[in-house]
Every structure is written in C-alpha cells, then in structure tokens.
Design a protein around this motif. Structure first.
Motif, PDB file in Angstrom:
ATOM      1  N   PRO A 159       0.817  -1.221   0.000  1.00  0.00           N
ATOM      2  CA  PRO A 159       0.000   0.000   0.000  1.00  0.00           C
ATOM      3  C   PRO A 159       0.848   1.267   0.000  1.00  0.00           C
ATOM      4  O   PRO A 159       0.461   2.262  -0.575  1.00  0.00           O
ATOM      5  CB  PRO A 159      -0.808  -0.117   1.287  1.00  0.00           C
ATOM      6  CG  PRO A 159      -0.762  -1.530   1.665  1.00  0.00           C
ATOM      7  CD  PRO A 159       0.490  -2.112   1.104  1.00  0.00           C
ATOM      8  N   ASP A 160       2.011   1.211   0.644  1.00  0.00           N
ATOM      9  CA  ASP A 160       2.869   2.401   0.636  1.00  0.00           C
ATOM     10  C   ASP A 160       4.017   2.185  -0.353  1.00  0.00           C
ATOM     11  O   ASP A 160       5.186   2.159   0.013  1.00  0.00           O
ATOM     12  CB  ASP A 160       3.388   2.716   2.039  1.00  0.00           C
ATOM     13  CG  ASP A 160       4.089   1.533   2.678  1.00  0.00           C
ATOM     14  OD1 ASP A 160       3.965   0.411   2.138  1.00  0.00           O
ATOM     15  OD2 ASP A 160       4.763   1.720   3.704  1.00  0.00           O
ATOM     16  N   ALA A 161       3.630   2.051  -1.625  1.00  0.00           N
ATOM     17  CA  ALA A 161       4.622   1.709  -2.650  1.00  0.00           C
ATOM     18  C   ALA A 161       5.730   2.738  -2.748  1.00  0.00           C
ATOM     19  O   ALA A 161       6.873   2.398  -3.031  1.00  0.00           O
ATOM     20  CB  ALA A 161       3.929   1.572  -3.987  1.00  0.00           C
ATOM     21  N   ASN A 162       5.414   3.986  -2.460  1.00  0.00           N
ATOM     22  CA  ASN A 162       6.406   5.037  -2.609  1.00  0.00           C
ATOM     23  C   ASN A 162       7.376   5.128  -1.434  1.00  0.00           C
ATOM     24  O   ASN A 162       8.271   5.956  -1.441  1.00  0.00           O
ATOM     25  CB  ASN A 162       5.729   6.392  -2.810  1.00  0.00           C
ATOM     26  CG  ASN A 162       5.225   6.528  -4.218  1.00  0.00           C
ATOM     27  OD1 ASN A 162       5.976   6.784  -5.130  1.00  0.00           O
ATOM     28  ND2 ASN A 162       3.928   6.300  -4.412  1.00  0.00           N
ATOM     29  N   HIS A 163       7.128   4.304  -0.433  1.00  0.00           N
ATOM     30  CA  HIS A 163       8.037   4.325   0.706  1.00  0.00           C
ATOM     31  C   HIS A 163       9.375   3.702   0.312  1.00  0.00           C
ATOM     32  O   HIS A 163      10.426   4.147   0.738  1.00  0.00           O
ATOM     33  CB  HIS A 163       7.415   3.558   1.852  1.00  0.00           C
ATOM     34  CG  HIS A 163       8.226   3.579   3.102  1.00  0.00           C
ATOM     35  ND1 HIS A 163       8.544   4.754   3.735  1.00  0.00           N
ATOM     36  CD2 HIS A 163       8.791   2.595   3.821  1.00  0.00           C
ATOM     37  CE1 HIS A 163       9.274   4.465   4.813  1.00  0.00           C
ATOM     38  NE2 HIS A 163       9.444   3.167   4.877  1.00  0.00           N
ATOM     39  N   TYR A 175      12.705  -2.480   1.646  1.00  0.00           N
ATOM     40  CA  TYR A 175      13.754  -2.639   2.644  1.00  0.00           C
ATOM     41  C   TYR A 175      14.698  -3.773   2.274  1.00  0.00           C
ATOM     42  O   TYR A 175      14.271  -4.839   1.846  1.00  0.00           O
ATOM     43  CB  TYR A 175      13.155  -2.919   4.012  1.00  0.00           C
ATOM     44  CG  TYR A 175      12.685  -1.671   4.697  1.00  0.00           C
ATOM     45  CD1 TYR A 175      13.586  -0.818   5.288  1.00  0.00           C
ATOM     46  CD2 TYR A 175      11.343  -1.341   4.726  1.00  0.00           C
ATOM     47  CE1 TYR A 175      13.168   0.336   5.921  1.00  0.00           C
ATOM     48  CE2 TYR A 175      10.912  -0.187   5.346  1.00  0.00           C
ATOM     49  CZ  TYR A 175      11.828   0.643   5.952  1.00  0.00           C
ATOM     50  OH  TYR A 175      11.416   1.786   6.562  1.00  0.00           O
ATOM     51  N   LEU A 200      18.557  -1.174   4.976  1.00  0.00           N
ATOM     52  CA  LEU A 200      18.557  -0.081   4.001  1.00  0.00           C
ATOM     53  C   LEU A 200      17.180   0.079   3.374  1.00  0.00           C
ATOM     54  O   LEU A 200      16.466  -0.897   3.158  1.00  0.00           O
ATOM     55  CB  LEU A 200      19.571  -0.353   2.893  1.00  0.00           C
ATOM     56  CG  LEU A 200      21.020  -0.501   3.330  1.00  0.00           C
ATOM     57  CD1 LEU A 200      21.885  -0.797   2.127  1.00  0.00           C
ATOM     58  CD2 LEU A 200      21.502   0.749   4.032  1.00  0.00           C
ATOM     59  N   LEU A 201      16.860   1.310   3.105  1.00  0.00           N
ATOM     60  CA  LEU A 201      15.610   1.605   2.416  1.00  0.00           C
ATOM     61  C   LEU A 201      15.962   1.947   0.973  1.00  0.00           C
ATOM     62  O   LEU A 201      16.664   2.908   0.706  1.00  0.00           O
ATOM     63  CB  LEU A 201      14.915   2.789   3.090  1.00  0.00           C
ATOM     64  CG  LEU A 201      13.607   3.244   2.474  1.00  0.00           C
ATOM     65  CD1 LEU A 201      12.577   2.141   2.539  1.00  0.00           C
ATOM     66  CD2 LEU A 201      13.082   4.459   3.209  1.00  0.00           C
ATOM     67  N   ASN A 211      14.927   2.946  -2.824  1.00  0.00           N
ATOM     68  CA  ASN A 211      13.869   3.598  -3.585  1.00  0.00           C
ATOM     69  C   ASN A 211      13.574   2.769  -4.827  1.00  0.00           C
ATOM     70  O   ASN A 211      14.329   2.779  -5.784  1.00  0.00           O
ATOM     71  CB  ASN A 211      14.339   5.005  -3.959  1.00  0.00           C
ATOM     72  CG  ASN A 211      13.243   5.822  -4.548  1.00  0.00           C
ATOM     73  OD1 ASN A 211      12.071   5.445  -4.471  1.00  0.00           O
ATOM     74  ND2 ASN A 211      13.592   6.927  -5.147  1.00  0.00           N
TER      75      ASN A 211
END
Lengths: 633, 587
Positions: free
Chosen positions: B462-466, B469, B521-522, B524
C-alpha cells in the motif's frame, strides 16, 4: 468533393506564415494569461501526512542561537575557513551536542580555469540520529560556508546566521524524541564543489567526480535522503523577508508539496517569502521560466534534485529589520515546523506536482495548462513543414519534374544538416581550446570563451558564403522542411527535459524560422537585410548578448558584455561539473537549427541557378524524355 | 477397622492415581534485570525472565501434544506451539531502533531492526515433507500470539535457510535428528505495547511483582533501541525459555542530560514486591554490569551490592538480590542509583570492539543500485574469520558477477568459502554467505550491485512510494578472548547472566561467539504512477468493461435452446469413439 477539401487545405496552407505568426502571438498571450489569478490555481497540500503548521513549535531557545551566533562571529573568518579551523570547531561543537560529526576533505582541480592550482576544501557534517528510528531515512539541512571579512564586497552573502541557527537547531533537535528520520546538518565549502563532493561521496559514487574533485569517504552515514533544505542567512534575525528558491540543475523542480509546506509554514510565522525577487504577475512567471531555462540551480539546494531528492532553498533577503528575540525565535520555529512536517512523511514525496510553473508563491500552473502554448508554437512549425511537403520539391512551375539540377532532393539537405551539426559540435568542443589559447594571451577565460564562440557563430554565419554551392543545390522547399522539422522536433524533445528552455528559445527561433524566407512583396535587398538582422538577433550568441543587455536594464554595453562572458563560461563549466544540459542543448540543437534557418535566407536570396547551359539542356532533354511516357499513360 | 483399612487403601490408591496423572514436571523460574551505563549518556536495561522445565522423555515433549501435562510456571502456549509444529528451537524478536555496536559494544542478543524469527524445525522421516506447512502455520500462530503482523514471513519469498550463520543454540534432541532452519526478517515491523502486553502475560508474576513491575511501556518504548524477545530452546534437562526485553535509553533525551540516574528516574517505577514465584536457582535479581578495563566505568553505584563478581573480559557484576533486600531491610522499594558526570566521547575515540560493520547504499537512479558492507577488524594482531550473510529480496535482483571484496586500499580479496543462491521471482530471495578472513587492522569492503525490478501492479505494498527494505547484513564471528569487548557483551551460549554467576569459574576470558547486525537499508524502488489519474483510468476501464461486457453479450449473442440428448450421446466414451471412427466407416 475531395478536390474541394484539397483546395481548401492548400489555400489554408498558403497562409501558413500568417497563421503561424498568429499562433505564436496567441501562445505568448496564453502564457501571459496564465499568470493571471483567474487562469491558475491556488496551491494545495496533496500529501495529507505533511499537515504543515499543525504542530505547536517548541523551539524557544533563543539563547542557543544567540550564544552560537556570538561564537560564530568570532570564529567565522576567511583565514579560519581556509585553514579548516572553523570546520574543526563546527565538528567539535556538534560532537559536544551529541551528533555523529565528521569533517570531510576534498580537492578540486579544474586545469582549464585554475591551471595547475588545486583547491583544498573541508566540509563539516553532523548526523543527528532520530531517537526511535533505525537510520533508514534522513533529511538534510545545509548551509554553505562563506566567510567574509567585514567590509568585503561579498559581506552580504555571508552565512553566519544560518550556521549559528543550524548549530542551535542541532542542539535542540538532539533532545527531541519525536523524530522519525535522521537529520544531517551539512556545512559545505566552496559552493557547489563542496556540496557536489559530499553528495557523490554519500551515494558512494565519488569516482564519477574524478578527475576534477576527489573526496574522502564519510565515516558516518545515514539512510536514504527524503528531502533537503538549504539555508543562506546573514545574521540571525533576517527572517521577516526571505527568498525561496526552487529551480534545480536543468530546471528540475522539487515536488510542489515541499514548496507549499515551506510557504505555508512561513506564512504561519509571518515570514514574507518571495520568489525570484519579484511579485508582479507576468514578470514573475517569465523569471521562473528564465531560471529554469538557464539550467543552473537557483541556489545550492538545486544539486540535490538530480539525485531524486526534493529540495528547496531559503535565503535571507536584505538586511535584518530588527534583532529582536522574537525574530530570532521565528527563525528556529520555522525550520522546526518544516522538520516536523517532513518527519510526518510516510512515503517519499510523490503526490502533487513535479512539473509546474509558479506565477506567484502560492499559486501554480499545472503541466496540463502550460504545455499548450508550446504545442501551439510547434503547430506553427508543423504547418510550415506540411506546406512545403504539399507544395512539393519540383522545380518552379514544372512541379512534376522528378529530378532537379542538383541531383536528389534529400542529399543536399542532408549534407547541409550534417554540416550544421558539425558547427554545433565545434561550439561544444572548442571552448576548452579557446580558454587555453586565451590563457596564453593572458585574456581571462570568460572573454576568451565568448570571443571564441562569437568566432564560431561568425563562421556559421559565413558558411553559406563559403560554400554557396551547398546552399544552391538545396531545394528551398526541402530546406524549409528540414529547418522547421528539426527545430520543431528539437524543441519538443527539450520541452520534456526543460520546459523553460524550450519555450523561451521557441519564441525567437520559431518566427524567425517561419519567416526566414521573408514576405514576398518586399524588394529582395530589404527582405534579405531584415531577415539577416532578425536571424542574427535570434542566434544563440545574439540571444545571450541581447538577454544580458536587457537584464542590465539596457544601460551599458560593457556590462552586457561582461555578463555574457560570465553566462557563457558558467553554462560551459556547469555543463561539465554539474551535468547541466543547457550549454550542450544550445550547441547541439539550437545552433544547427538556427544555421538551417540562416541557410534558408540565402537559398531564397540566391534563386536556383539556371545551371550551366549544356547541363541544363541535357537535363531538359532527359526530363522531356522521361516525361513523355508519363504523358502517354 | 476393616472399613478404615479399606479407606486408607483407597485413599492411597487414589493418591497414587492422581499423582500419576498430574505428573508435574519440575519447573523453575528466575528473573533478572541487568543495568549498565553504556557511556555517552546511554543506559542499558536488559530484562531476562528465564523458565526451565525438566522433561524426562524429551521425545515425548517434542512429538506428542502435551495436552495431559500440567504446567505451573512454564508458559503452556509456548510449549504447545513447539510441540504442535515440531519446532525444537525458535527465536522471535521484535525490535525498534539500531543497536549501535560501534559505540555500545556487542549486545548479548543483538537484534536487527524490525521482526526476526528463526526456528529449527524437525524434519526427519515423514516430517520432512511437512516442514513448509509447519513453518507456515507456526508463523501464523506466533503472529497471532504476539499481535505482530509477521504473516509475510510464512511465504518462501521471505524465509530462507542460511547454511553457516545460524547454528542451533540448544541441544539437539537425541543429538543427531535432522532439523531444518528457517529464517525470516521483516524490517519495517514496529514494536509497540500491543506486542509487549501478550508477552508480559506469559510472566508468572505478570507486571504485578518482581522485575516485571519495572516494565513501564511508555518509558521503555521511548528509547533509542528496544526489543521484545522470545527464545525457546531445548537443554540437556528439558526445555528452556527466555523472555527478554532490552532497552537503551538516552538520558540526554529522557532527563536532559542530568548526571544522576536511577531505575526510578528513567522508568518511573520501582520494585516494591518480590516475585515469590521466582524460586529458581538465582531467584529475582537486579544486576549491574560495570566495565573495569580498559576504560573503566566510573559511575558510582548506590546502594552497595550484596555481592559482586569479576567476570571475564574486564567486566564486573554487582549483584542485588531483590528477594533478600525487600525481606531483610523492610524497604518499601529497591532502587539503584548511578552517579557519574559524563561528557560526550565521539565514536571514533571510544575503545571500539574488535569487529565493526556498516552497511550503506550506493548508486543513484531507479534502475540500478548497489550495496557496500564495510567490516573492519580493529584487533591489533589477530586475523578474524567472519561469516557474512546477505539476504536480498527478489524484487532487487542481485548481480553476483558484481560481487567485489576489497581489503584496505584497493586490494582484491577472495572469500574462503562462498555459498550463493540466486533469487527466483516471487519464490525465494537471493542468499549469499561468505566466509572471509579479515587480517588485523584492516577493513574489508564487500560490494555488489542489483537491478531494481518493476514488479506487477498488484504486488506493490500500500505504501509503494516508501521504498523497499533490504534486510541487515548478518556478520558472525568468534571474537578473540583478549580483545576489549565493550558492554554489555555476554556469551550467548549461556542462558542468562544468572547462569554465568552460578558458574564462578568464568573469570578466565574465553572466545565469544558474536553475531551482529548492520543497518537495514531503504531502497527507492521503481513504481508506476499510482496517482489519481492512474486510478481513475483503471476504475473507468473496469466500469466500462463490466458495463459493456454484458451489453455486448446481450447485443451480440443469440440465446438458443439446444437438444441435450445428442450432446449426451457424444459425451459418453462409446459415443466419442464412434464419432472418431465415423470417417472410416464404409458407406
């Protein structure tokens, strides 16, 4: 029936120049109209998580700012900055606060301008770890280090205020528990060079900067950067009026939500924000487009944008009206409020607009509204192209003749296009040699480069005189088709990257390209003269000089020249160091397109010769021969 | 007389029967809180609640359901869980924050950000086929039990089985039975009171008495690092369960940097009642771990401990027996106070642990990315063998050919052993395990690149733009015995400090196995435009398709009644055979 339609179209197309000019005027009118509040929209926050200005700011530590400001005043001298003592002091102060701080050395060498000299610079960085988070995300708050001894010319641009403010905020942020993202406090030296060095090193790509910048690896890191704000303030209380910078490298804009958040929070605290130092309506929109077209970042924040990090810049405008503690508190509270908002972000900035134009600080024109004017200009070019296709490439009256004097139709035009491209390449590659040669004659690089470019431009202008045969061989219609198509396609392509550049270069180039052949009724000499002057004015160099002259208030030619020197050099250097496309696009797209239009002028002036008699006779014979069977059929 | 005798006999018989049925296994519970000053204003709280249960027939516990067994202290739900899904050992941790090992030293049980679950599942004989389903159900059960949404771990796309990095901590039942490891990590799983509450319900004294009284969720979750842990393993005597909670509180934030601190000042609670059920070997204790070398922990601790022990690796343990203190001194409550004015020492200047690891992302753009894991061996003379485990989700396609190991300054290095498993889209993550020797005073840089895949539209969260990980890298090694390990490192092989103190001989330094986790790590990740126009397009197309679909059917298809009989005839085997043979039939 079809015949009737065909005739109507042909009649319509025969007026294409008139229609084209009408369309271009219409496009300008439309663009001016967009700056009127009736035709644009008020900005709104699309990402609800931001909820700017909802929190009650807790920053009340005016003494933090004042104490640090007193220290900064003492330490912040040109000498301390050059020796790195100031950066060391910053590192120690940040460590005392409890940040993971470090200094980062970098060397900058740019033989073209600096010669053998290597500049050493030091950045100071402190990372405030978000208390309850795990180092996965970060926000950057930065200020450039610019010391100026009092009285110096650059005294106005010093950043002691923002340095003190950032230290105070670091101390304050470190004690807050509600941060979700790390904050990186970044102090960079040598303007773009230092920031570029840090950015590439942070992304582990410092090898890409070689050989001009070499930089050490940062010992502390944080996670992916979600947003950045660049501050440039002299003094701690100059926050009644501030200037907002949005345009980044290549005219890339930050997400509108970020801009809007900053604007709203500033509004809440009574800080008057300005965009490009103007608030008169059409002028402001024009300036927005100009900034975008220049391709150079409006402030240091612009370097973050190519890394897909939304960023804005805030700088102090004018002198501090008062040094009251409430003004100082405002400075801290505004940044705190912005930070609280940004920390609310659940995802990267993705809602709202990435493509917009700002006619006022709190109003926007969306991409759907501002692209039609450019489309209209391109339509004018397309009409001209279609017209030359419809008229055909026959010779004069005998429009059905399949072959003309110069061999094929495509060949000569293609040759001309390649030559035009070569001039573009020359303009792209040659500045390095110009600058080196200029250095040998002790002329400064800017002047050397501008003179060199003028020479290239003059050569391009003289090209038809040097190779008249190449021009004469071209069919005027085919040449017009090539000129209009290449200009239209180039502008269309550029508009996807940098709308300002495409639109602003379309305005002079498109009409000149349409009318290069000139109205038929004027006498040939006058027609040629007017065409030549208009085209010379619309050439890239002509535009640069003219633009500088206009920007300087049309007062002094000398200052216009210096400005153009600076502009050309800046465009070239930024193209090499920051990856800005503007100079390259000017060379590889606009100059060749201009040259094709210029050739059109000559093609028109020199009617295609009744080639040497024998050849002409032979041509006639063959043509009649080939025509006969066609007639039979 | 006769009747009396009979009654006695019957009673004895009954007693015998009852005794036989409610055969109570020997159970044991002890609790402890380890306190320590980590320097730079960080305070460490390590809660340990240790349950043991003696089981005579070990096989019985693991295999059969323990439904007719009686449990006094040991949480029955955990035992049932293990028995039902053939789990011989499991470790569940829910953590928030990053254990800063470079500054704080190695934790006795370091945990990665988010949720981690690893378990050894029995896989001999007929059970080998059921490992997958057992794991899946086990994850669901654990998920429900601790109110954590870790169901995603059940899918193979998240869970892996590393070859070298994780070994069983408990004794294998009957030694040689085959077991399969499953490891899963979910980085963005938060920890909250809703996890702590079901966890604390497993405690015999709940939060009413003993150490449990100090479990103030508001204070403990407001910390730089906190972790709810459940460790279940078999021992030589039976079963052992350790419920642990670790928190690191920054006093700069919690009490604005005041020099004095105490349990009460940071947690706003004190122990006022002893947990009378803590009857185990070590009872109910409050322990203070102090560093004596190389840079001594100079904080003054009050009151004086009843006992103190010198441990290995320059550690000193102050022992406060809560039961005794509350009984003997008739105090209302017990509190331990620390006093030491501190100044911030930058991480670089701290006496650092022998191996420090850092992980960061390199590259820009949404097509390619890269990762660097920097591991430095700071030991002056000893080379250290490290095992590096890297798990890369399938959404980020790891490029094995870009794997580079460099030592110090641009010196290419080779791994002693490599274990690599390529990811399979939607099926399993990539797994890389390296065994590398890092020479003394050098740093090893492991780097690789990956391509970011554009996944199917329904696979986006749902939070694809986050972003996506990348789980932390796991670095395992045996720390040399002479190295200065900063607090609060403890041998992981012992169950708790309580066990360590019971064995007084532990004063000689011994090599310690350390497993440490780097940052997560996040990344993008590329994603389509999920904006309003996109949604509107999807919705409009769907509505049109639904609307026009049935209109199309009505308009273009002709409804007719067919005679079912010939179809029936054709449908039978003989009918079809006849039909097939028709062309061959002589007219």
């Amino acid at each position: 029936m079809t015949g009737k339609i065909e005739t109507t179209i042909k009649v319509f197309l025969s007026y294409h120049r008139f229609v084209g000019i009408l369309l271009i005027v219409g496009a300008i009118g439309y663009m001016v109209m967009l700056s009127d509040p009736q035709f644009n929209n008020r900005c709104y926050i699309s990402e609800k998580a931001l909820s700017p200005g909802v929190v009650e700011e807790q920053f009340n530590q005016v003494n933090f700012i004042n104490d640090y400001y007193a220290d900064v005043q003492k330490m912040y001298t040109v000498k301390n900055l050059e020796s790195g003592k100031f950066q060391k002091w910053l590192e120690e102060e940040m460590q005392k606060i409890g940040l993971d701080a470090y200094t980062q050395n970098f060397t900058f060498s740019y033989p073209l301008i600096l010669g053998e000299k290597k500049l050493q610079g030091i950045n100071a960085v402190g990372i405030s770890r978000a208390y309850r988070a795990a180092r996965t995300e970060a926000l950057v708050l930065m200020t450039p280090l610019r010391a100026a001894d009092s009285g110096a010319a650059s005294h106005e641009r010093r950043t002691d205020g923002s340095v003190a403010l950032m230290l105070a905020l670091a101390k304050f942020f470190r004690r807050q528990t509600h941060w979700a993202k790390d904050t990186i406090f970044l102090f960079t030296e040598m303007e773009t060079v230092g920031l570029q060095a840090w950015l590439y090193a942070h992304h582990g790509e410092s090898s890409l900067l070689k050989p001009s910048i070499s930089v050490s690896d940062p010992p502390h890191r944080s996670g992916s950067i979600q947003a950045a704000v660049a501050l440039e303030f002299a003094g701690v209380s100059g926050w009644q009026r501030a200037r907002l910078h949005v345009e980044g490298v290549n005219g890339v804009l930050p997400n509108l939500d970020l801009v809007n958040t900053v604007v709203r929070i500033a509004g809440k605290h009574g800080v008057r924000l300005e965009l490009h130092g103007s608030d008169r309506q059409p002028a402001l929109l024009l300036r927005s487009l100009l900034y975008q077209a220049s391709g150079s970042p409006a402030s240091l924040h612009g370097l973050f944008l190519p890394f897909d990090i939304p960023a804005v810049g805030l700088s102090g405008e004018g002198r501090a009206a008062s040094s009251s503690s409430s003004a100082t508190r405002t400075a801290g509270a505004v940044v705190e409020a912005i930070w609280r908002s940004l920390n609310n972000l659940q995802e990267r900035f993705h809602q709202s607009f990435f493509f917009y134009a700002l006619p006022a600080i709190d109003r926007y024109v969306s991409i759907g509204d501002y692209t039609p004017p450019l489309g209209v200009v391109l339509l004018a070019l397309a009409l001209a192209a279609i017209d030359s296709l419809v008229v055909g490439f026959g010779d004069g009256d005998a429009s059905t003749k399949p072959k003309s004097a110069g061999g094929g139709v495509v060949g000569p035009v293609a040759r001309l296009c390649v030559m035009a491209g070569c001039f573009g390449l020359l303009a792209l590659v040659a500045p390095a040699y110009f600058i080196r040669t200029a250095a040998a004659f002790r002329i400064d690089p800017g002047a050397g480069m501008l003179i060199g470019l003028l020479a290239v431009q003059a050569m391009a202008a003289a090209f038809p005189l040097m190779f008249p045969n190449m021009i004469v061989a071209c069919h005027p219609g085919a040449l017009r088709l090539a000129a209009c198509l290449s200009l239209g396609l180039s502008l269309g392509a550029v508009s996807l990257v940098n709308f300002g550049l495409a639109f602003l270069s379309a305005l002079p180039l498109a009409p000149v390209c349409l009318l290069a052949a000139g109205p038929d009724r004027l006498p040939a000499v006058l027609r040629f003269g007017i065409g030549a002057v208009a085209l010379a004015a619309a050439s890239p160099i002509g535009l640069l000089l003219g633009g500088c002259y206009a920007a300087g208030g049309a007062r002094s030619l000398v200052s216009a020249w210096t400005c153009a020197e600076y502009g050309a050099l800046q465009g070239y250097v930024e193209g090499q160091l920051l990856g800005s496309f503007t100079y390259r696009l000017n060379c590889l797209m606009l100059l060749p397109c201009w040259l094709l239009a210029w050739c059109q002028l000559f093609a028109r002036a020199w009617p295609r010769p009744a080639a040497p008699a024998a050849a002409a006779a032979a041509a006639e014979e063959t043509s009649t021969e080939s025509e006969e069977p066609a007639k039979d059929k | 007389m006769y009747m009396t005798n009979l009654f006695v006999l019957v009673s004895i018989f009954l007693l015998f029967v009852v005794n036989n049925c409610v055969c109570v296994d020997e159970e044991d519970f002890s609790e402890e809180l380890v306190l320590s000053d980590l320097g730079n204003g960080y305070s460490y709280f390590g809660f340990n609640f240790v349950f043991t249960r003696q089981v005579n027939d070990f096989n019985f516990v693991i295999k059969a359901t323990s439904s007719h067994k009686h449990f006094n202290l040991f949480p029955r739900s955990i035992s049932d869980l293990a028995a039902r899904f053939r789990v011989s050992e499991f470790h569940l941790t829910l953590s928030q924050g990053y254990w800063n090992h470079a500054a704080w030293g190695y934790a006795s049980q370091p945990q990665p950000q988010g949720a981690e679950l690893w378990a050894w599942l029995g896989s001999h004989g007929s059970e080998s086929d059921k490992v997958e389903s057992n794991w899946r159900e086990f994850v669901s059960a654990v998920s429900g039990m601790f109110c954590a949404s870790v169901n995603a771990m059940a899918t193979g796309a998240v869970a892996t089985s590393p070859a070298w990095s994780y070994r069983p901590e408990g004794l294998s039942q009957r030694g040689r039975e085959p077991r399969t490891l499953r490891l899963a990590q979910i980085v963005n799983q938060g920890v909250c009171t809703e996890n702590l509450t079901p966890w604390s319900r497993l405690l015999p004294c709940k939060k009413q008495a003993g150490i449990g009284q100090l479990l103030n969720a508001v204070k403990l979750h407001d910390s730089a690092y906190n972790s709810v842990q459940v460790h279940f393993k078999p021992t030589h005597r039976g079963l052992a369960l350790r419920l642990a909670f670790t928190a690191v509180i920054d006093r700069r934030i919690a009490q604005l940097g005041k020099a004095d601190w105490s349990v009460h000042s940071l947690l706003s609670r004190a122990v006022s009642l002893p947990c009378s059920l803590a009857t185990g070997q070590t009872g109910s204790r409050l322990l203070v771990l102090k560093r004596t070398a190389p840079d001594p922990d100079q904080s003054a601790v009050q009151p004086e401990p009843l006992q103190s022990y010198n441990l290995a690796n320059g550690l000193k343990l102050l022992d406060y027996n809560l039961t005794k203190m509350l009984d003997d001194e008739a105090k209302d409550s017990v509190d331990v106070k620390f006093n030491f004015p501190w100044t911030w020492v930058p991480v670089e200047r701290l006496q650092s642990p022998p191996v420090v690891a850092q992980k960061y992302q390199i590259g820009t753009g949404s097509e390619m990315g890269g990762v660097v894991v920097a591991i430095s061996n700071r030991h002056p003379s000893q080379a250290i063998n490290v095992i590096i485990l890297e798990i890369v989700p399938w959404q980020l396609r790891m490029l094995f050919h870009t794997l580079e190991l460099t030592l110090g300054d641009n010196l290419a290095h080779k791994a002693n052993k490599v274990h690599y498993q390529q990811s399979v889209d939607r099926v399993r993550p990539a797994k890389l395990e390296l065994l590398v020797t890092v020479p003394p005073r050098t740093s090893l840089r492991v780097s690789y690149r990956f391509t970011k895949q554009l996944v199917r539209w329904n696979e986006f969260p749902p939070d694809a733009n986050h972003g996506l990980y990348l789980p932390p890298t796991v670095v395992s090694f045996v720390a040399p015995s002479d190295s200065s390990l900063r607090l609060p490192v403890l041998p992981q092989t012992v169950l708790s400090i309580a066990e360590l103190t019971a064995n007084r001989n532990a004063t000689t330094p011994e090599p310690i196995f350390v497993r440490l986790y780097t940052e997560a790590l996040l990344v993008n990740a590329p994603k389509p435009d999920f904006s309003m126009p996109y949604n509107v397009l999807c919705l409009v197309c769907t509505v049109l398709a639904i609307g026009s679909g049935f209109m199309h059917n009505v308009a273009c298809k002709l409804a007719s009644v067919s005679n079912p009989n010939p179809a029936d005839k054709d449908a039978t085997l003989m009918g079809r055979l006849k039909k097939m043979l028709t062309p061959w039939r002589r007219q």
